[in-house]
Design a protein around this motif. Structure first.
Motif, PDB file in Angstrom:
ATOM      1  N   MET A 141     -35.320 -26.283  -5.031  1.00  0.00           N
ATOM      2  CA  MET A 141     -34.461 -26.155  -3.868  1.00  0.00           C
ATOM      3  C   MET A 141     -33.507 -24.979  -4.027  1.00  0.00           C
ATOM      4  O   MET A 141     -32.975 -24.456  -3.050  1.00  0.00           O
ATOM      5  CB  MET A 141     -33.658 -27.460  -3.698  1.00  0.00           C
ATOM      6  N   ASP A 173     -36.458 -21.723  -3.168  1.00  0.00           N
ATOM      7  CA  ASP A 173     -37.091 -21.572  -1.857  1.00  0.00           C
ATOM      8  C   ASP A 173     -37.214 -22.950  -1.206  1.00  0.00           C
ATOM      9  O   ASP A 173     -37.886 -23.836  -1.728  1.00  0.00           O
ATOM     10  CB  ASP A 173     -38.466 -20.929  -2.009  1.00  0.00           C
ATOM     11  N   GLU A 174     -36.579 -23.089  -0.064  1.00  0.00           N
ATOM     12  CA  GLU A 174     -36.522 -24.396   0.606  1.00  0.00           C
ATOM     13  C   GLU A 174     -37.897 -24.849   1.061  1.00  0.00           C
ATOM     14  O   GLU A 174     -38.299 -25.997   0.866  1.00  0.00           O
ATOM     15  CB  GLU A 174     -35.581 -24.265   1.801  1.00  0.00           C
ATOM     16  N   ARG A 175     -38.631 -23.935   1.654  1.00  0.00           N
ATOM     17  CA  ARG A 175     -39.928 -24.326   2.199  1.00  0.00           C
ATOM     18  C   ARG A 175     -40.890 -24.680   1.081  1.00  0.00           C
ATOM     19  O   ARG A 175     -41.634 -25.653   1.165  1.00  0.00           O
ATOM     20  CB  ARG A 175     -40.486 -23.207   3.070  1.00  0.00           C
ATOM     21  N   ASP A 176     -40.865 -23.921   0.009  1.00  0.00           N
ATOM     22  CA  ASP A 176     -41.723 -24.245  -1.139  1.00  0.00           C
ATOM     23  C   ASP A 176     -41.393 -25.637  -1.653  1.00  0.00           C
ATOM     24  O   ASP A 176     -42.276 -26.424  -1.975  1.00  0.00           O
ATOM     25  CB  ASP A 176     -41.499 -23.232  -2.273  1.00  0.00           C
ATOM     26  N   SER A 213     -42.749 -28.185   0.528  1.00  0.00           N
ATOM     27  CA  SER A 213     -44.217 -28.157   0.501  1.00  0.00           C
ATOM     28  C   SER A 213     -44.767 -28.984  -0.643  1.00  0.00           C
ATOM     29  O   SER A 213     -45.786 -29.663  -0.503  1.00  0.00           O
ATOM     30  CB  SER A 213     -44.731 -26.729   0.353  1.00  0.00           C
ATOM     31  N   LEU A 214     -44.082 -28.926  -1.794  1.00  0.00           N
ATOM     32  CA  LEU A 214     -44.553 -29.694  -2.952  1.00  0.00           C
ATOM     33  C   LEU A 214     -44.630 -31.174  -2.619  1.00  0.00           C
ATOM     34  O   LEU A 214     -45.642 -31.833  -2.870  1.00  0.00           O
ATOM     35  CB  LEU A 214     -43.597 -29.492  -4.139  1.00  0.00           C
ATOM     36  N   LYS A 234     -36.224 -36.960   0.661  1.00  0.00           N
ATOM     37  CA  LYS A 234     -35.495 -35.942   1.423  1.00  0.00           C
ATOM     38  C   LYS A 234     -36.476 -35.096   2.232  1.00  0.00           C
ATOM     39  O   LYS A 234     -36.195 -34.707   3.360  1.00  0.00           O
ATOM     40  CB  LYS A 234     -34.694 -35.071   0.463  1.00  0.00           C
ATOM     41  N   TYR A 289     -35.925 -34.393   6.057  1.00  0.00           N
ATOM     42  CA  TYR A 289     -35.541 -33.062   6.511  1.00  0.00           C
ATOM     43  C   TYR A 289     -36.618 -32.384   7.340  1.00  0.00           C
ATOM     44  O   TYR A 289     -36.318 -31.640   8.261  1.00  0.00           O
ATOM     45  CB  TYR A 289     -35.142 -32.185   5.317  1.00  0.00           C
ATOM     46  N   ARG A 324     -35.974 -33.787  10.696  1.00  0.00           N
ATOM     47  CA  ARG A 324     -34.715 -33.408  11.340  1.00  0.00           C
ATOM     48  C   ARG A 324     -34.609 -31.919  11.615  1.00  0.00           C
ATOM     49  O   ARG A 324     -33.931 -31.507  12.546  1.00  0.00           O
ATOM     50  CB  ARG A 324     -33.545 -33.806  10.436  1.00  0.00           C
ATOM     51  N   TYR A 325     -35.194 -31.108  10.751  1.00  0.00           N
ATOM     52  CA  TYR A 325     -35.067 -29.654  10.892  1.00  0.00           C
ATOM     53  C   TYR A 325     -36.451 -29.010  10.962  1.00  0.00           C
ATOM     54  O   TYR A 325     -36.924 -28.436   9.988  1.00  0.00           O
ATOM     55  CB  TYR A 325     -34.301 -29.063   9.703  1.00  0.00           C
ATOM     56  N   LYS A 358     -37.420 -26.389  11.958  1.00  0.00           N
ATOM     57  CA  LYS A 358     -37.527 -24.952  11.708  1.00  0.00           C
ATOM     58  C   LYS A 358     -37.777 -24.636  10.237  1.00  0.00           C
ATOM     59  O   LYS A 358     -38.159 -23.534   9.895  1.00  0.00           O
ATOM     60  CB  LYS A 358     -36.276 -24.223  12.214  1.00  0.00           C
ATOM     61  N   ASN A 402     -45.223 -23.615  10.657  1.00  0.00           N
ATOM     62  CA  ASN A 402     -46.450 -23.993   9.981  1.00  0.00           C
ATOM     63  C   ASN A 402     -46.803 -25.427  10.344  1.00  0.00           C
ATOM     64  O   ASN A 402     -46.144 -26.359   9.931  1.00  0.00           O
ATOM     65  CB  ASN A 402     -46.243 -23.865   8.472  1.00  0.00           C
ATOM     66  N   SER A 439     -49.008 -27.414   9.381  1.00  0.00           N
ATOM     67  CA  SER A 439     -49.477 -28.374   8.384  1.00  0.00           C
ATOM     68  C   SER A 439     -48.316 -28.930   7.568  1.00  0.00           C
ATOM     69  O   SER A 439     -48.487 -29.826   6.763  1.00  0.00           O
ATOM     70  CB  SER A 439     -50.482 -27.717   7.446  1.00  0.00           C
ATOM     71  N   LEU A 440     -47.121 -28.407   7.782  1.00  0.00           N
ATOM     72  CA  LEU A 440     -45.977 -28.903   7.019  1.00  0.00           C
ATOM     73  C   LEU A 440     -45.176 -29.845   7.906  1.00  0.00           C
ATOM     74  O   LEU A 440     -44.245 -29.457   8.594  1.00  0.00           O
ATOM     75  CB  LEU A 440     -45.111 -27.703   6.585  1.00  0.00           C
ATOM     76  N   PRO A 444     -30.222 -25.300   7.929  1.00  0.00           N
ATOM     77  CA  PRO A 444     -30.392 -26.762   7.897  1.00  0.00           C
ATOM     78  C   PRO A 444     -29.457 -27.410   6.897  1.00  0.00           C
ATOM     79  O   PRO A 444     -29.372 -27.009   5.760  1.00  0.00           O
ATOM     80  CB  PRO A 444     -31.854 -26.930   7.460  1.00  0.00           C
ATOM     81  N   TYR A 462     -26.993 -25.572  -2.156  1.00  0.00           N
ATOM     82  CA  TYR A 462     -28.382 -25.118  -2.327  1.00  0.00           C
ATOM     83  C   TYR A 462     -28.633 -23.837  -1.560  1.00  0.00           C
ATOM     84  O   TYR A 462     -29.274 -22.906  -2.061  1.00  0.00           O
ATOM     85  CB  TYR A 462     -29.351 -26.175  -1.808  1.00  0.00           C
ATOM     86  N   ARG A 514     -29.813 -20.234  -3.112  1.00  0.00           N
ATOM     87  CA  ARG A 514     -30.992 -19.476  -2.711  1.00  0.00           C
ATOM     88  C   ARG A 514     -30.616 -18.055  -2.334  1.00  0.00           C
ATOM     89  O   ARG A 514     -31.285 -17.096  -2.710  1.00  0.00           O
ATOM     90  CB  ARG A 514     -31.695 -20.161  -1.538  1.00  0.00           C
ATOM     91  N   HIS A 568     -39.878 -22.460 -11.048  1.00  0.00           N
ATOM     92  CA  HIS A 568     -40.608 -22.086  -9.840  1.00  0.00           C
ATOM     93  C   HIS A 568     -41.902 -21.349 -10.180  1.00  0.00           C
ATOM     94  O   HIS A 568     -42.972 -21.616  -9.616  1.00  0.00           O
ATOM     95  CB  HIS A 568     -39.694 -21.212  -8.961  1.00  0.00           C
ATOM     96  N   LEU A 596     -51.471 -26.214  -3.238  1.00  0.00           N
ATOM     97  CA  LEU A 596     -50.070 -26.504  -3.541  1.00  0.00           C
ATOM     98  C   LEU A 596     -49.138 -26.115  -2.399  1.00  0.00           C
ATOM     99  O   LEU A 596     -48.283 -26.877  -1.980  1.00  0.00           O
ATOM    100  CB  LEU A 596     -49.654 -25.776  -4.829  1.00  0.00           C
ATOM    101  N   TYR A 597     -49.304 -24.878  -1.919  1.00  0.00           N
ATOM    102  CA  TYR A 597     -48.491 -24.447  -0.784  1.00  0.00           C
ATOM    103  C   TYR A 597     -49.377 -24.416   0.454  1.00  0.00           C
ATOM    104  O   TYR A 597     -50.552 -24.103   0.353  1.00  0.00           O
ATOM    105  CB  TYR A 597     -47.912 -23.052  -1.021  1.00  0.00           C
ATOM    106  N   PRO A 598     -48.807 -24.698   1.633  1.00  0.00           N
ATOM    107  CA  PRO A 598     -49.633 -24.654   2.850  1.00  0.00           C
ATOM    108  C   PRO A 598     -50.178 -23.263   3.067  1.00  0.00           C
ATOM    109  O   PRO A 598     -49.495 -22.269   2.797  1.00  0.00           O
ATOM    110  CB  PRO A 598     -48.660 -25.052   3.964  1.00  0.00           C
ATOM    111  N   THR A 608     -50.623 -20.517   4.892  1.00  0.00           N
ATOM    112  CA  THR A 608     -50.336 -19.559   5.975  1.00  0.00           C
ATOM    113  C   THR A 608     -49.488 -18.447   5.382  1.00  0.00           C
ATOM    114  O   THR A 608     -48.767 -18.672   4.420  1.00  0.00           O
ATOM    115  CB  THR A 608     -49.549 -20.182   7.131  1.00  0.00           C
ATOM    116  N   ARG A 614     -46.361 -16.495   4.660  1.00  0.00           N
ATOM    117  CA  ARG A 614     -44.958 -16.865   4.805  1.00  0.00           C
ATOM    118  C   ARG A 614     -44.095 -15.691   4.406  1.00  0.00           C
ATOM    119  O   ARG A 614     -44.413 -14.989   3.479  1.00  0.00           O
ATOM    120  CB  ARG A 614     -44.587 -18.036   3.895  1.00  0.00           C
ATOM    121  N   ALA A 616     -38.106 -17.369   2.601  1.00  0.00           N
ATOM    122  CA  ALA A 616     -37.163 -18.094   3.477  1.00  0.00           C
ATOM    123  C   ALA A 616     -35.743 -17.548   3.328  1.00  0.00           C
ATOM    124  O   ALA A 616     -35.324 -17.292   2.227  1.00  0.00           O
ATOM    125  CB  ALA A 616     -37.183 -19.565   3.158  1.00  0.00           C
TER     126      ALA A 616
END
Lengths: 294, 187, 663
Positions: A51, A54-57, A60-61, A90, A94, A97-98, A100, A105, A107-108, B23, B96, B100, B122, B178-180, B182, B184, B187
């Motif tokens: 976290m 990268d938030e999206r990563d 994704s996990l 979470k 999340y 709720r979010y 964006k 994507n 698939s997420l 967020p 957080y 980042r 990571h 592991l990751y979707p 597409t 990216r 972020a």
């Protein structure tokens, strides 16, 4: 109730420093005739580190793990490690709720069909205090313990237990005749990975927890998280040296003490993996034939 | 001669607004500056700015102060602050998001092990899908201060003799999922 | 049947300065209106609500024989009354008027001028089409019964009762507890003057008792309210105290004589900090000065086997009657003042502060009883184990300014925390710490009081307390309660061990406020306090005519504001009573009896119980005074038998057509 096994997410820790947790969890569930099916090809939950990068990563996990759980047909996914539990929980919350965060994507997405659960809550809700009371096979003759819940099981979500003064572990242990103390620091952070990165700070937090438990009359600490267990367990000799205090406190998983009380095979509880308090552990966890307590 | 005076040209209110739209950071402007977060935070006494002060700095747009602080890295994500906050601000999420941003803009304190650990984590999980605690700590120490390994020797030995230190490098089978899948942007 | 007269409409478009004119093209709107059917003249003007503006209307009615008026301006809430009066003065029935809101509904919700103007045109067109169908209507009058009911005998109710009684009106003061006095009777000293609360309250309480115009019913509750404004029929249930008020002389010997030599029942007046006997008086200066028997704990009630020494002690007066029954009183009043007060926030809801877990954590009200000389410890500030505190922490904002409990600021807590700091320090010499977020001391003498406390060297630490804990880090903290707080002003986190923690709990609406609301048909706002008609200009009126509010039931406030509000409520009631009547709005519903089939659908639908069934003719009938013109019955009636003034079918259809005419 449930038919079939619970999905089980061990996480990296339960295969490494927290292996005693996995061992005792499996033993306890066996003793209670509950099924646990380890998730095939599970991946790391990312804990708190992901976290920070990268938030999206990070999400994704957990999304991958939840999707696989759903495909495997499990309604529940039990994550014993607090960090794994929170990461999964979470993510569900999340992504919903979010939207964006998903960044378009498709698939997420949030997977609400799977219930992310912690073994403490499963034991409290699905098994229940009464059944524990009736299933006691060995009578505790050890000392009083301090139930330590840590942070991420009770914050920010309070489905496992309430945030201030949680009592479920105390009640379960009480039903198994294990006396607990009034531990004011039961949800105070152990520092997490800080013992490894900012050692002085981390160890100081651990010292505070151990000292207060002893001050309240506890002779052992019982935890629900492998990182908490490691922190409290692994640095006691260093703390003895620097503080001059005589500390040698067993730090056990709640699955170990409950497993013992409910008759699981003692060798399967991972008790030999403890670093601190080994003498006390040897005294307390003797097999049934040797007990003196009535 | 020491002098601390802040001019408005150093403040970036547009950045503050942008942070408040991330967020979890919605409550940024509701902060009362009551200090309940700092009062309950177990790490606040080790931080250069308490959590309350970080919010005050971010709100007023003092970006450099916030991103260069040790504070954000010392946050252990225990969520005590968020639970005590009378405005229900998700301070942990703010921390957080600052972490980042500090990562991406290389503004974190050099040689601070915590961000280095996060980066190694990571990389490792990105490649293998699982983490191996031994190799992770080793890489972190080599990048920051190898001498800490000596301090960890005792704990390491205790883990080895109790069978809790695995030297195996774990990996998952289906790493590509592991990751979707597409393209990216970061972020 | 409406007569076929020639409709001559005057349209007035208001600029409202730039409020409307900046976004709506008022000139073209007026031109457009001038071309609509039946419109004889159309004007635009800067401020229609002003005297010259109204004069315009009056002149035009006379000069151009107008018989319908449309004003396009602001909200009817503001000036519908103004313009209707202008029509009346100009000689026209006020209900030949219709108002169009082109400010809130057009100008203030558009940025695009063309779109705003087009909407305004549609709205004006609708009004013009509608107003042609308006009929002359008359306002009704309801006589106001001169008696007043005041619910709640705290300082608000007491002050309102005395004011009205002194004005010669008869007042029924109904109080649920066995004594009047409310929360104020529990206070020790009041801020900022440190006047003794009982000393300033009890004279007023005695005055209530003695006043010939006040009927005081304590230990009583309102159970039913029927009727309508000016004519409320109220049922009051008087609970039995088992001691006859008329016979009792107030000697209190029965209490002394009770077989319970040791008091055993937790004393509610002292918040459970002391005990009382089953026969008791709430506090020494209670009004009425008549004991109460508690049937839950009295042996005679539970087993019938008591020696009843109380009755013996009463002797010839025979005031104790253990067979007393509840009694229902039925009264008729014209106006009601609700002064039901507040309750304090339950500190158990913030578990971090340890209330209920650590014995030496108290609420502010409990400490008021401790410092009070007639309290459970005779004014000694001692902990539950008898020790005197050497350090005391006062925690502000407990249950206030907090999304997790109550959002609002309870207004009085900063001041009473200052007061308690002063009193505790005076009684014990302890070191006092006040932990606050902001110091709110706005009233007269309040800031000076804060200054005084600062010079008394009370610690003021700006930081919201996160936790009160027994976690001790060193020997000086053993056995203490530790407050961990960020001292935001000094700039570091501190651990402060204290012996006693006082929680400044906030004020909240009473748990039964919803029931009281429903009894009297009034509204509340989102937090639950009773809703005033206008927050600035009508703080004591409700949306129900004839029912007024006084005191904390309307929102947290201190004693000066409560008394002021009580006086205001009394004045409003007096205005109504002395006028003798109330005018009712004619936008009420009525049943066309030939069409009514007696299905009774309307009766259950009416939220105001305004429709009754007349058995003799097997038809429904609307009580026009109770009717609020909501239109529910009109829409619900399957026979279409109910009509509503100002919302007739032809008026509504005309309006609909008008709205679409420009589309």
């Amino acid at each position: 109730m449930m038919s079939g096994a619970y999905g089980y997410f061990p996480g990296c820790s339960l295969k490494g420093t927290g292996v005693a947790y996995e061992e005792s969890l499996l033993a306890l569930f066996r003793a209670l005739h509950l099924g646990l099916a380890e998730l095939e090809d599970w991946n790391c939950c990312g804990a708190t580190s992901y976290m920070s990068i990268d938030e999206r990563d990070a999400f994704s996990l957990s999304a991958r793990n939840l999707t696989m759980t759903q495909k495997a047909g499990h309604r529940d996914l039990i994550a014993p490690c607090s960090a794994c539990y929170l990461a999964l929980r979470k993510t569900q919350d999340y992504l919903e709720r979010y939207p964006k965060i998903a960044g378009g994507n498709g698939s997420l997405t949030s997977i609400r069909a799977v219930r992310v659960r912690h073994p403490l809550e499963v034991l409290y809700t699905d098994v229940g205090v009464e059944r524990i009371r009736k299933t006691v096979a060995r009578h505790w003759h050890g000392g009083r313990v301090a139930c330590y819940y840590g942070c991420q099981t009770v914050r920010p979500y309070s489905e496992v237990d309430r945030d201030h003064d949680p009592v479920r572990m105390d009640e379960l242990l009480g039903a198994a005749e294990i006396p607990t103390v009034d531990y004011s620091l039961k949800t105070k952070c152990c520092g997490g990975s800080l013992t490894g990165t900012t050692h002085d700070v981390g160890v100081r937090l651990v010292y505070i927890l151990l000292k207060e438990a002893a001050r309240k009359g506890a002779e052992a600490i019982v935890t629900v998280c492998p990182l908490c267990q490691y922190n409290l367990d692994a640095y006691q000799s260093e703390i003895r040296r620097s503080s001059g205090e005589r500390l040698d406190m067993p730090v056990l998983y709640f699955t170990q003490v409950l497993g013992w009380a409910l008759g699981a095979e003692i060798e399967s509880l991972g008790l030999a993996r403890a670093i601190s308090g080994r003498k006390r552990i040897a005294q307390w966890f003797q097999p049934a034939e040797k007990e003196a307590y009535v | 001669m020491q002098r601390e005076l802040r001019f408005q040209r150093e403040a970036d209110p547009e950045w503050a607004r942008q942070v408040s739209e991330r967020p979890g950071c919605e409550g940024l402007y509701s902060c009362l500056q009551c200090g309940a977060c700092s009062g309950t935070c177990p790490l606040s006494i080790y931080m250069d700015f308490t959590p309350r002060r970080i919010v005050a700095l971010v709100r007023e747009g003092f970006r450099q102060d916030a991103l260069r602080s040790r504070t954000i890295w010392l946050c252990a994500s225990c969520y005590s602050c968020a639970v005590h906050c009378p405005r229900q601000i998700h301070i942990t999420d703010l921390m957080y998001s600052l972490k980042r941003e500090a990562m991406q803009t290389h503004l974190y304190p050099a040689r601070l092990p915590i961000p280095v650990l996060a980066q190694e984590f990571h990389k490792m999980v990105g490649r293998r899908g699982r983490s191996s605690e031994f190799w992770l700590v080793l890489r972190m120490a080599l990048r920051t201060n190898p001498l800490v390994l000596l301090g960890m020797a005792r704990a390491g030995w205790d883990l080895i003799r109790t069978g809790r230190l695995s030297l195996r490098r774990e990996r998952i089978r289906d790493i590509r999922s592991l990751y979707p899948a597409t393209p990216r942007e970061t972020a | 049947m409406s007569e076929r007269e020639t409709v001559r409409i005057g349209v007035y478009v208001c600029h409202c300065g730039t409020n409307i004119a900046a976004t709506v093209d008022v000139k073209s709107l007026a031109e457009y209106a001038g071309l609509l059917p039946n419109v004889v003249l159309s004007r635009d003007y800067k401020y229609m609500c002003s005297d010259p503006g109204q004069d315009l209307i009056r002149q035009d009615i006379r000069d151009r024989q107008l018989n319908r008026i449309v004003v396009a301006s602001c909200s009817p809430h503001l000036h519908e009354h103004t313009f209707r009066t202008a029509l009346k003065v100009g000689g026209l029935n006020p209900f030949y008027f219709h108002m169009v809101n082109i400010r809130e509904q057009a100008s203030w919700v558009h940025e695009n001028r063309a779109q705003a103007t087009r909407k305004a045109k549609n709205l004006v067109s609708a009004a013009v089409q509608r107003v042609a169908f308006h009929q002359p209507l008359e306002r009704g009058r309801v006589a106001i019964q001169p008696d007043v009911l005041i619910v709640g005998g705290g300082i608000a109710g007491i002050h309102a009762a005395l004011t009205l009684a002194n004005a010669g009106k008869h007042v029924f003061l109904v109080e649920r507890e066995a004594t009047i006095g409310g929360h104020m009777a529990r206070f020790d000293k009041t801020f900022p003057t440190l006047d003794c609360a009982a000393c300033i309250l009890t004279p007023k309480m005695s005055a209530v008792r003695a006043h010939p115009n006040i009927t005081l019913w304590t230990y009583s509750e309102v159970t039913k309210v029927d009727g309508y404004v000016g004519n409320y029929k109220v049922t009051v249930l008087r609970q039995p105290r088992y001691v006859d008020e008329d016979l009792c002389s107030g000697c209190l010997e029965c209490i002394e004589a009770c077989v319970y030599k040791q008091a055993k029942v937790p004393d509610d007046f002292n918040l459970g900090l002391s005990k009382r006997r089953p026969i008791y008086i709430p506090f020494p200066q209670a009004v009425p000065q008549v004991p109460v028997v508690d049937p839950e704990t009295c042996i005679q009630f539970k087993s019938g086997k008591c020696k009843t020494t109380c009755i013996a002690a009463c002797g010839d007066r025979h005031a104790i009657n253990l067979r007393m029954e509840p009694k229902e009183e039925r009264i008729e009043v014209g106006t009601v003042i609700l002064a039901t007060g507040f309750q304090t926030f339950d500190a158990h809801r913030v578990p971090y502060y340890g209330y209920g877990k650590y014995p030496n954590v108290y609420t502010a009200l409990e400490v008021e009883r401790l410092v009070n000389a007639s309290g459970p410890t005779a004014g000694e500030v001692v902990l539950r184990d008898g020790r005197r505190p050497e350090a005391v922490g006062i925690v502000h904002c407990v249950g206030s300014r907090d999304e997790n409990t109550h959002r609002w600021c309870s207004r009085v807590c900063c001041m009473y925390s200052l007061k308690l700091a002063h009193l505790i320090k005076e009684h014990t010499g302890a070191e006092i710490f006040n932990f606050y977020i902001d110091m709110r001391t706005p009233g007269k003498g309040f800031e000076e009081f804060y200054q005084k406390l600062l010079t008394e060297r009370v610690h003021f630490i700006r930081g919201r307390v996160a936790e009160v804990t027994d976690w001790a880090l060193d020997p000086t903290e053993e056995g203490k309660l530790v407050i961990r707080v960020e001292d935001t002003l000094a700039g570091f986190v501190r651990r402060i061990p204290v012996d006693m923690v006082v929680l400044a709990t906030g004020l909240e609406p009473r748990t039964d406020a919803p029931e009281v609301r429903r009894l009297f048909n009034i509204s509340c706002a989102s937090e639950g306090f009773f809703l005033e008609r206008h927050p600035k200009l009508a703080p004591v009126n409700t949306f129900t005519d004839g029912i007024f509010l006084a005191g904390c039931c309307q929102g947290p406030k201190d004693i000066p504001d409560t008394v002021a509000q009580a006086g205001a409520a009394a004045a409003e009631a007096l205005a109504l009573i002395d006028a003798g009547y109330l005018e009712t709005e004619p936008n009420t519903a009525h049943v066309e009896e030939e069409k009514c089939c007696g299905c009774k659908t309307c009766i259950s639908m009416c939220p105001y119980h305004a429709v009754a069934f007349v058995d003799e003719i097997h038809k429904s009938r609307v009580n026009e005074v109770l009717c609020k013109g909501c239109g529910t019955c009109v829409a619900a009636c399957p026979s279409g038998a109910i009509r509503q003034n100002l919302f007739e079918d032809d008026e509504i259809f005309a309006e609909i057509e008008g709205v679409f005419s420009n589309a």
